[in-house]
Design a protein around this motif. Structure first.
Motif, PDB file in Angstrom:
ATOM      1  N   PRO A 128       4.278  21.051 -15.548  1.00 51.10           N
ATOM      2  CA  PRO A 128       2.941  21.396 -15.059  1.00 51.10           C
ATOM      3  C   PRO A 128       2.835  21.208 -13.551  1.00 51.10           C
ATOM      4  N   ASP A 129       1.948  21.966 -12.930  1.00 51.28           N
ATOM      5  CA  ASP A 129       1.648  21.785 -11.519  1.00 51.28           C
ATOM      6  C   ASP A 129       1.070  20.385 -11.343  1.00 51.28           C
ATOM      7  N   MET A 130       1.731  19.565 -10.549  1.00 51.22           N
ATOM      8  CA  MET A 130       1.324  18.165 -10.400  1.00 51.22           C
ATOM      9  C   MET A 130       0.588  17.900  -9.097  1.00 51.22           C
ATOM     10  N   SER A 131       0.131  18.976  -8.441  1.00 47.58           N
ATOM     11  CA  SER A 131      -0.568  18.774  -7.169  1.00 47.58           C
ATOM     12  C   SER A 131      -1.880  18.023  -7.364  1.00 47.58           C
ATOM     13  N   LEU A 132      -2.541  18.236  -8.501  1.00 46.53           N
ATOM     14  CA  LEU A 132      -3.794  17.528  -8.758  1.00 46.53           C
ATOM     15  C   LEU A 132      -3.545  16.031  -8.896  1.00 46.53           C
ATOM     16  N   ARG A 133      -2.510  15.662  -9.652  1.00 40.86           N
ATOM     17  CA  ARG A 133      -2.213  14.241  -9.800  1.00 40.86           C
ATOM     18  C   ARG A 133      -1.808  13.646  -8.458  1.00 40.86           C
ATOM     19  N   ALA A 134      -1.050  14.417  -7.669  1.00 41.08           N
ATOM     20  CA  ALA A 134      -0.677  13.931  -6.345  1.00 41.08           C
ATOM     21  C   ALA A 134      -1.912  13.724  -5.478  1.00 41.08           C
ATOM     22  N   SER A 135      -2.856  14.651  -5.565  1.00 43.83           N
ATOM     23  CA  SER A 135      -4.091  14.513  -4.783  1.00 43.83           C
ATOM     24  C   SER A 135      -4.869  13.281  -5.200  1.00 43.83           C
ATOM     25  N   GLU A 136      -4.889  13.014  -6.516  1.00 46.15           N
ATOM     26  CA  GLU A 136      -5.596  11.826  -6.997  1.00 46.15           C
ATOM     27  C   GLU A 136      -4.925  10.557  -6.482  1.00 46.15           C
ATOM     28  N   LEU A 137      -3.588  10.568  -6.463  1.00 45.24           N
ATOM     29  CA  LEU A 137      -2.873   9.405  -5.933  1.00 45.24           C
ATOM     30  C   LEU A 137      -3.167   9.220  -4.451  1.00 45.24           C
ATOM     31  N   VAL A 138      -3.191  10.331  -3.712  1.00 43.79           N
ATOM     32  CA  VAL A 138      -3.491  10.262  -2.283  1.00 43.79           C
ATOM     33  C   VAL A 138      -4.895   9.713  -2.051  1.00 43.79           C
ATOM     34  N   ALA A 139      -5.839  10.199  -2.849  1.00 42.48           N
ATOM     35  CA  ALA A 139      -7.209   9.708  -2.706  1.00 42.48           C
ATOM     36  C   ALA A 139      -7.289   8.219  -2.994  1.00 42.48           C
ATOM     37  N   GLN A 140      -6.526   7.782  -3.995  1.00 44.21           N
ATOM     38  CA  GLN A 140      -6.516   6.363  -4.333  1.00 44.21           C
ATOM     39  C   GLN A 140      -5.903   5.558  -3.187  1.00 44.21           C
ATOM     40  N   MET A 141      -4.861   6.074  -2.572  1.00 45.59           N
ATOM     41  CA  MET A 141      -4.269   5.393  -1.414  1.00 45.59           C
ATOM     42  C   MET A 141      -5.267   5.319  -0.261  1.00 45.59           C
ATOM     43  N   ARG A 142      -5.967   6.408  -0.046  1.00 49.81           N
ATOM     44  CA  ARG A 142      -6.895   6.479   1.095  1.00 49.81           C
ATOM     45  C   ARG A 142      -8.046   5.491   0.953  1.00 49.81           C
ATOM     46  N   ASN A 143      -8.368   5.185  -0.298  1.00 48.43           N
ATOM     47  CA  ASN A 143      -9.533   4.332  -0.545  1.00 48.43           C
ATOM     48  C   ASN A 143      -9.173   2.863  -0.712  1.00 48.43           C
ATOM     49  N   VAL A 144      -7.963   2.482  -0.324  1.00 54.83           N
ATOM     50  CA  VAL A 144      -7.588   1.071  -0.407  1.00 54.83           C
ATOM     51  C   VAL A 144      -8.471   0.247   0.531  1.00 54.83           C
ATOM     52  N   ARG A 145      -9.160  -0.730  -0.048  1.00 58.02           N
ATOM     53  CA  ARG A 145     -10.033  -1.601   0.749  1.00 58.02           C
ATOM     54  C   ARG A 145      -9.795  -3.086   0.471  1.00 58.02           C
ATOM     55  N   SER A 146      -8.931  -3.368  -0.489  1.00 57.62           N
ATOM     56  CA  SER A 146      -8.702  -4.769  -0.860  1.00 57.62           C
ATOM     57  C   SER A 146      -7.301  -4.920  -1.423  1.00 57.62           C
ATOM     58  N   THR A 147      -6.917  -6.173  -1.572  1.00 56.26           N
ATOM     59  CA  THR A 147      -5.607  -6.444  -2.169  1.00 56.26           C
ATOM     60  C   THR A 147      -5.541  -5.891  -3.592  1.00 56.26           C
ATOM     61  N   ARG A 148      -6.627  -5.995  -4.329  1.00 62.23           N
ATOM     62  CA  ARG A 148      -6.657  -5.455  -5.697  1.00 62.23           C
ATOM     63  C   ARG A 148      -6.464  -3.941  -5.686  1.00 62.23           C
ATOM     64  N   ASP A 149      -7.130  -3.259  -4.750  1.00 66.68           N
ATOM     65  CA  ASP A 149      -6.943  -1.807  -4.624  1.00 66.68           C
ATOM     66  C   ASP A 149      -5.475  -1.488  -4.353  1.00 66.68           C
ATOM     67  N   LEU A 150      -4.879  -2.310  -3.506  1.00 62.81           N
ATOM     68  CA  LEU A 150      -3.483  -2.081  -3.142  1.00 62.81           C
ATOM     69  C   LEU A 150      -2.576  -2.236  -4.368  1.00 62.81           C
ATOM     70  N   GLY A 151      -2.829  -3.260  -5.184  1.00 61.03           N
ATOM     71  CA  GLY A 151      -2.050  -3.448  -6.409  1.00 61.03           C
ATOM     72  C   GLY A 151      -2.223  -2.289  -7.374  1.00 61.03           C
ATOM     73  N   ALA A 152      -3.446  -1.746  -7.443  1.00 62.12           N
ATOM     74  CA  ALA A 152      -3.708  -0.615  -8.329  1.00 62.12           C
ATOM     75  C   ALA A 152      -2.929   0.621  -7.874  1.00 62.12           C
ATOM     76  N   VAL A 153      -2.876   0.859  -6.561  1.00 59.56           N
ATOM     77  CA  VAL A 153      -2.114   1.987  -6.025  1.00 59.56           C
ATOM     78  C   VAL A 153      -0.627   1.802  -6.337  1.00 59.56           C
ATOM     79  N   GLU A 154      -0.141   0.607  -6.123  1.00 58.79           N
ATOM     80  CA  GLU A 154       1.270   0.306  -6.388  1.00 58.79           C
ATOM     81  C   GLU A 154       1.642   0.667  -7.823  1.00 58.79           C
ATOM     82  N   VAL A 155       0.856   0.219  -8.782  1.00 59.56           N
ATOM     83  CA  VAL A 155       1.163   0.474 -10.190  1.00 59.56           C
ATOM     84  C   VAL A 155       0.946   1.937 -10.541  1.00 59.56           C
TER      85      VAL A 155
END
Length: 540
Positions: free
Chosen positions: A93-120
Motif C-alpha cells: 500500500p501507499d505508505m505516504s499517509l502513515r509517513a505523514s502521520e509519523l512526521v506530524a507526531q515528530m513535529r509535535n514533540v513537546r515533552s519527554t513522553r512525546d519523544l518516547g511515543a515517537v520513538e516507539v
C-alpha cells in the motif's frame, strides 16, 4: 509540564519525505533528554504491548534508535522515510499517509513522553513495513481461499530493529527486499507495465472473430496494431494475416499458456484483449505470493505451477527437468491445494487405495446397481482380505455405513500408472503416472481429483534417482519389470512447492501469463485492495 521546564530539544531538518511533507523543522532530543529516566519509562510503557519492540528496547537499555540528535539517528530517519515513500514499488500500500502521520507526531514533540511515543511509533512502523515486505500483506492465506494452505515463514521482528541500528541503514532496508530472482524479475515487469499504462496501454481492442493465415480486412489490421503495441510484432503496414503475423500470434500463445497453432481464435483474442491493468494485477499478486514462500526453497526442489500445468526440477536455480502435468478439476472438492512439503520416496508398481470420498460418492452408487461394477478394483475388509462381491448386498449401505475399502492392484491400467512420487501430507496429494495420456494434449489440464499427473513420469524418476544411482534408468526398469509394488527411498529428500502463479518471468527473461483457473488470484487481489494496494493512477 510547561515548555519552560521541558527537556532541551534541538531542531533538525531531515531529508526525503520528511522535508517534502513538512517543509519545516522536526524536533528531537539532545543526549540528556534522550537518555533520561523519563524517556526510558515512556518507551517501556509505549512498547510493552508489542513483545518484539519491547524486547529490543530492553536489550538496548531503552537507548533511542531514532530520536537522538546524532548523524546516525538522522540517517535512519531519512532512510526509513525513503523506504516508506517507495513501498508501492513492491506492490505494498501507499505508505505516504502513515509517513505523514509519523512526521506530524515528530513535529509535535513537546515533552519527554512525546519523544518516547515517537520513538516507539517509528519502531512499530519499521516492524510492520519489514514484515509486509518479507512475508506479504495477507496474514493468513487460507482465509482468502481454503485451497491456499501455505504457512508463511517466520520473521525476526526484533532483528529488524537491531539491523536498523547498524551504521548502514539504507543497505539494511535494501536487504529486506525478497532476494529471489523471480521477485526481482516481477518487480521489473511491474515497472515496465506501469510505464506502458501511463503511455496509454496497448491501444484499441480487437473484435473477437476467428482469424487465420490468409485472412485480410480491418479485423486483421486491428490484430496487427495490437500485437505491434504489445511488442510481439515489428511495425509493419501489412493488411493480411501473413507469416510474420502468424509468428507473432504463436509467440503470444506460447507466453500465455495457449495452444500454439498460429490461429487467432476466441480464446487467444480474449487474452490479447486483456488490458494492461489486468496484467499488473497478476504481477502484484505474484509478488505477494512470492513473499509467502520460504526464502530457502532447497538447492534442489520440485516446483509445480498449477496454472501452467507443469512440474519442474530446479537445481541451483536452473530448470534441469520439466514435464507437462494435469491438476485437480475446478470443483470445490477436487482443486489442488497450494502448499510445500518434502518428497522422500517413490513407489514403483503402486497399488491405488481408493480415497473414501471417491468410494462413497462415485463407486457405491454404481455397486448398488451392479455388484460387478469396476470389477478391476478389489473390495477389501478391515483386515485387508478381498471380499467376494457376490456375497454382499450393497443396497443396504449408505456412505456413512459402508464398511469396506477398495484397492486397485498394480498394472498398466492402474489409476496411478506405474509410479507415484510421495511427500506424505494430510491433503493426500502426490505426483504420479496415469494411463490417460491423451489429457496432456489439452490446453487446460484440470481433470484429476487433486493429485498431479505427470506426462513423463519415468524420466522424472530417472532425474531423481540419478543422485543415488550410476544407472538410474536401468535400476528403475529392473524394479518396474518385477511387477512388484516397491518403495524406493530417496537418499536425499527433495522439497516440493505446489504454487499457483498467473504471472511469472521465464529463465530467458520473458514475462508470461496464465489464466486464473480456480479464481484464487481474484480473491487475493481483492484482499490486497482492502489492505490499501492500488493500481497506478489510483494510489492515494
Amino acid at each position: 509540564m510547561s515548555l519552560a521546564c521541558a527537556p532541551k530539544f534541538s531542531s533538525l531538518i531531515t531529508g526525503g519525505l520528511l522535508a517534502a511533507v513538512l517543509g519545516a523543522s522536526v524536533f528531537f532530543a539532545d543526549d540528556a533528554a534522550a537518555s533520561s529516566t523519563g524517556f526510558r519509562q515512556a518507551v517501556a510503557e509505549m512498547a510493552w504491548e508489542d513483545e518484539a519492540v519491547a524486547s529490543f528496547y530492553r536489550e538496548t537499555g531503552y537507548a533511542p534508535l531514532w530520536t537522538a540528535d546524532t548523524p546516525e539517528a538522522k540517517a535512519r530517519r531519512q532512510a526509513f522515510m525513503q523506504a516508506l515513500e517507495e513501498a508501492s514499488m513492491h506492490g505494498l500500500p501507499d505508505m505516504s499517509l502513515r509517513a505523514s502521520e509519523l512526521v506530524a507526531q515528530m513535529r509535535n514533540v513537546r515533552s519527554t513522553r512525546d519523544l518516547g511515543a515517537v520513538e516507539v511509533a517509528l519502531s512499530r512502523a519499521l516492524v510492520d513495513y519489514a514484515t509486509d515486505l518479507q512475508t506479504g500483506l495477507v496474514n493468513t492465506p487460507s482465509s482468502i481461499d481454503e485451497g491456499i494452505v501455505r504457512n508463511k515463514h517466520k520473521v525476526d521482528a526484533t532483528g529488524f530493529l537491531s539491523g536498523m541500528s547498524s551504521e548502514r541503514p539504507y543497505a539494511f532496508l535494501q536487504n529486506l527486499v525478497p532476494a529471489s530472482p523471480q521477485y526481482r524479475a516481477l518487480m521489473r515487469e511491474k515497472m515496465r507495465l506501469e510505464a506502458l499504462l501511463s503511455a496509454g496501454g496497448w491501444g484499441a481492442i480487437v473484435p473477437v472473430r476467428k482469424m487465420e493465415p490468409g485472412d485480410t480486412g480491418p479485423t486483421v489490421i486491428a490484430l496487427r496494431n495490437r500485437l505491434v503495441a504489445m511488442g510481439y510484432l515489428n511495425p509493419t503496414a501489412t493488411r493480411s494475416y501473413d507469416l510474420a503475423l502468424e509468428d507473432a500470434v504463436r509467440r503470444f500463445q506460447d507466453e500465455h499458456g495457449l495452444a500454439v497453432d498460429g490461429v487467432a481464435g476466441e480464446g487467444t483474442l480474449n487474452e490479447i484483449n486483456r488490458p494492461v491493468t489486468d496484467r499488473i494485477k497478476s504481477v502484484l499478486v505474484a509478488m505477494e505470493r512470492e513473499r509467502w514462500l520460504t526464502p530457502d526453497r532447497g538447492e534442489r526442489h520440485i516446483l509445480v505451477n498449477q496454472t501452467d500445468f507443469t512440474a519442474k526440477i530446479i537445481d541451483n536455480g536452473e530448470i534441469t527437468f520439466e514435464t507437462r502435468s494435469v491438476i485437480g478439476s475446478n470443483r470445490s472438492d477436487r482443486r489442488t491445494p497450494e502448499f510445500s512439503d518434502v518428497m522422500d520416496h517413490m513407489v514403483i508398481n503402486p497399488s491405488w487405495y481408493v480415497p473414501r470420498s471417491i468410494i462413497t460418492k462415485e463407486y457405491l452408487p454404481k455397486l448398488k446397481n451392479n455388484p460387478n461394477a469396476h470389477s478391476y478394483i478389489e473390495i477389501t475388509d478391515n483386515r485387508g482380505r478381498v471380499v467376494n462381491r457376490n456375497n454382499v448386498d450393497f443396497s443396504q449401505f449408505t456412505a456413512r455405513s459402508f464398511p469396506f475399502a477398495m484397492r486397485q492392484p498394480p498394472s498398466s491400467r492402474n489409476a496411478l500408472g506405474l509410479v507415484k512420487f510421495m511427500f506424505p501430507n494430510k491433503y493426500n496429494i502426490y505426483l504420479h503416472d496415469t494411463p490417460q495420456k491423451s489429457l496432456f494434449g489439452r490446453e487446460v489440464r484440470a481433470f484429476s481429483h487433486g493429485c498431479i499427473r505427470l506426462q513423463k513420469p519415468f524420466e522424472f524418476a530417472y532425474a531423481l534417482l540419478a543422485r543415488q544411482s550410476d544407472t538410474p534408468k536401468q535400476y528403475f526398469h529392473q524394479v518396474l519389470n518385477s511387477g512388484k509394488e516397491t518403495k524406493v527411498t530417496l537418499e536425499t529428500k527433495v522439497p516440493v512447492h505446489m504454487i499457483y502463479r498467473t504471472a511469472f518471468v521465464s529463465e530467458d527473461g520473458r514475462a508470461e501469463f496464465r489464466r486464473d483457473i480456480y479464481g484464487r488470484d481474484a480473491k487475493i487481489w481483492s484482499a490486497m485492495e482492502r489492505a490499501g494496494v492500488a493500481l497506478p493512477g489510483v494510489q492515494g
